[in-house]
Scaffold this active site. Sequence first.
Site, PDB file in Angstrom:
ATOM      1  N   ARG A   1      79.480  21.984  17.688  1.00  0.00           N
ATOM      2  CA  ARG A   1      79.484  20.658  17.051  1.00  0.00           C
ATOM      3  C   ARG A   1      80.530  19.753  17.694  1.00  0.00           C
ATOM      4  NH1 ARG A   1      82.528  19.280  12.942  1.00  0.00           N
ATOM      5  NH2 ARG A   1      82.527  21.305  11.922  1.00  0.00           N
TER       6      ARG A   1
ATOM      7  N   TYR B   1      63.914  -2.503  14.998  1.00  0.00           N
ATOM      8  CA  TYR B   1      63.279  -1.261  14.568  1.00  0.00           C
ATOM      9  C   TYR B   1      63.414  -1.125  13.044  1.00  0.00           C
ATOM     10  CZ  TYR B   1      62.558   3.790  14.212  1.00  0.00           C
ATOM     11  OH  TYR B   1      62.116   5.033  13.867  1.00  0.00           O
TER      12      TYR B   1
ATOM     13  N   ASP C   1      70.286  -1.953  21.301  1.00  0.00           N
ATOM     14  CA  ASP C   1      69.348  -0.834  21.292  1.00  0.00           C
ATOM     15  C   ASP C   1      68.449  -1.028  22.515  1.00  0.00           C
ATOM     16  OD1 ASP C   1      67.181   0.875  20.898  1.00  0.00           O
ATOM     17  OD2 ASP C   1      67.238   0.695  18.713  1.00  0.00           O
TER      18      ASP C   1
ATOM     19  N   LYS D   1      62.497   8.813  22.962  1.00  0.00           N
ATOM     20  CA  LYS D   1      61.490   7.974  23.609  1.00  0.00           C
ATOM     21  C   LYS D   1      61.560   8.158  25.134  1.00  0.00           C
ATOM     22  CE  LYS D   1      61.004   6.884  19.310  1.00  0.00           C
ATOM     23  NZ  LYS D   1      61.687   5.739  18.712  1.00  0.00           N
TER      24      LYS D   1
HETATM   25  C1  LIG Z   1      62.385   5.424  17.515  1.00  0.00           C
HETATM   26  C2  LIG Z   1      63.415   4.350  17.594  1.00  0.00           C
HETATM   27  C3  LIG Z   1      64.647   4.501  16.966  1.00  0.00           C
HETATM   28  C4  LIG Z   1      64.986   5.712  16.112  1.00  0.00           C
HETATM   29  O1  LIG Z   1      65.098   6.853  16.901  1.00  0.00           O
HETATM   30  P1  LIG Z   1      64.824   8.348  16.349  1.00  0.00           P
HETATM   31  O2  LIG Z   1      65.032   9.177  17.558  1.00  0.00           O
HETATM   32  O3  LIG Z   1      63.450   8.374  15.803  1.00  0.00           O
HETATM   33  O4  LIG Z   1      65.840   8.597  15.300  1.00  0.00           O
HETATM   34  C5  LIG Z   1      65.566   3.481  17.109  1.00  0.00           C
HETATM   35  N1  LIG Z   1      65.290   2.364  17.816  1.00  0.00           N
HETATM   36  C6  LIG Z   1      64.109   2.190  18.420  1.00  0.00           C
HETATM   37  C7  LIG Z   1      63.857   0.944  19.191  1.00  0.00           C
HETATM   38  C8  LIG Z   1      63.128   3.166  18.335  1.00  0.00           C
HETATM   39  O5  LIG Z   1      61.946   2.986  18.932  1.00  0.00           O
END
Ligand SMILES: *Cc1c(COP(=O)(O)O)cnc(C)c1O
Length: 375
Positions: free
Chosen positions: A39, A92, A164, A189
């Site tokens: 961790r 998001y 993001d 992603k």
């Molecule tokens: C999917 C997504 C998230 C969240 O990510 P997780 O891995 O599902 O927790 C945050 N921002 C964007 C733009 C996303 O597409």
Amino acid sequence: MDIKPKITPIYQSSVFKFEDLNELELYFGESGSRYLYSRNGNPNSDELADMVNTLEGGAGAVATGSGMAAIFAALLVCCQAGDHVLCAADIYGGSSSLIDKELSRMGISVTYVPFEQLYDLAQFVQPTTRLLLAETMSNPLLRVADLRRLADECHRLGLKLVVDNTFATPILTKPLSLGADLVLHSVTKYIAGHSDVTAGVVVAADPEIAARLKQMGVLYGLTLSPMESWLAVRGLKTLHLRMPAHSQNALTVANFLQEQPAVRAVYYPGLPDHPQHELAKQQGGGLFGGMMSILLADDAETVNRFMQRSQQFPFAPSLAGVDSSLSYPLGTSHRYLTPEQQTDLGITVGLVRLSVGIEPVEGLLADLQQALAAE
Ligand SMILES: *Cc1c(COP(=O)(O)O)cnc(C)c1O
């Protein structure tokens, strides 16, 4: 025997051994020389964080158990009870839910800023405002934010810019080089890229903030497992090859869909009629990514028929894998917005989001053509 693996093996161990007290002291004395407990740090999660940090040009990064954990860490490293944040209205759905439902309970308030007003923030700022959270390319309409302008506007007002960068990836855009203070990803992603990992990462431009992020990762228990880290690292090694392939396929698909009578609108930054096309081109180095949304007739029958017929674009509410998929913003990512918020963001019954993969594009076009056919 001297084993020399070519790539980092999976250190599937929750804890690491010490010879004696002297070695324990070396762990605390020589930072980064040894591992103690996964961790707190693990060779696999460090490898992932270091690779993304290098790609984004940061001063340090932490790998997290999900993209949501990355957003949580990025916001909390800048804020405490009593603070206020600005958030782009096009964001998001999980990010706005996190702020509205959870951070609000910790005494952090929010104002959502409509896309048109992102470069004119003074009217939204309070004495306790700490940051703006925005996406390089927004979900689901692929609006593109001018990050240099946003960073200048934030810094003029004493705010941090948190980006993001999930949809764009550092292959298209490196927010820190444009002035952002923190950049984060849902590694789930494009960074991992194969729809087999849930993970996140936050990168800081400032070494002190990076150190605080690592501490938060340990204390909140946000850190990522060795196996997930290893899979993400394997994916990341081909990111620079995948992004041009996604982008090329998506541009071909977008051009094709624009010609289809059943498609009322195509939202893709690579199309010359996209409102931020020139910005996207310049900020993305000529690549526009693999994400787009299309507007079909605004009735559920039409949407269902399209989903049922398509073989190459399964309805799977995520994105950015090597295999194509589609999602439905109204019913998934933006389900919990109010009807007014949904309408304001252009999220209607006929809106379908496509994640264009790297398969041979002819097959994708043929599949879409038959899925969209009148009967
Ligand atoms: C999917 C997504 C998230 C969240 O990510 P997780 O891995 O599902 O927790 C945050 N921002 C964007 C733009 C996303 O597409």
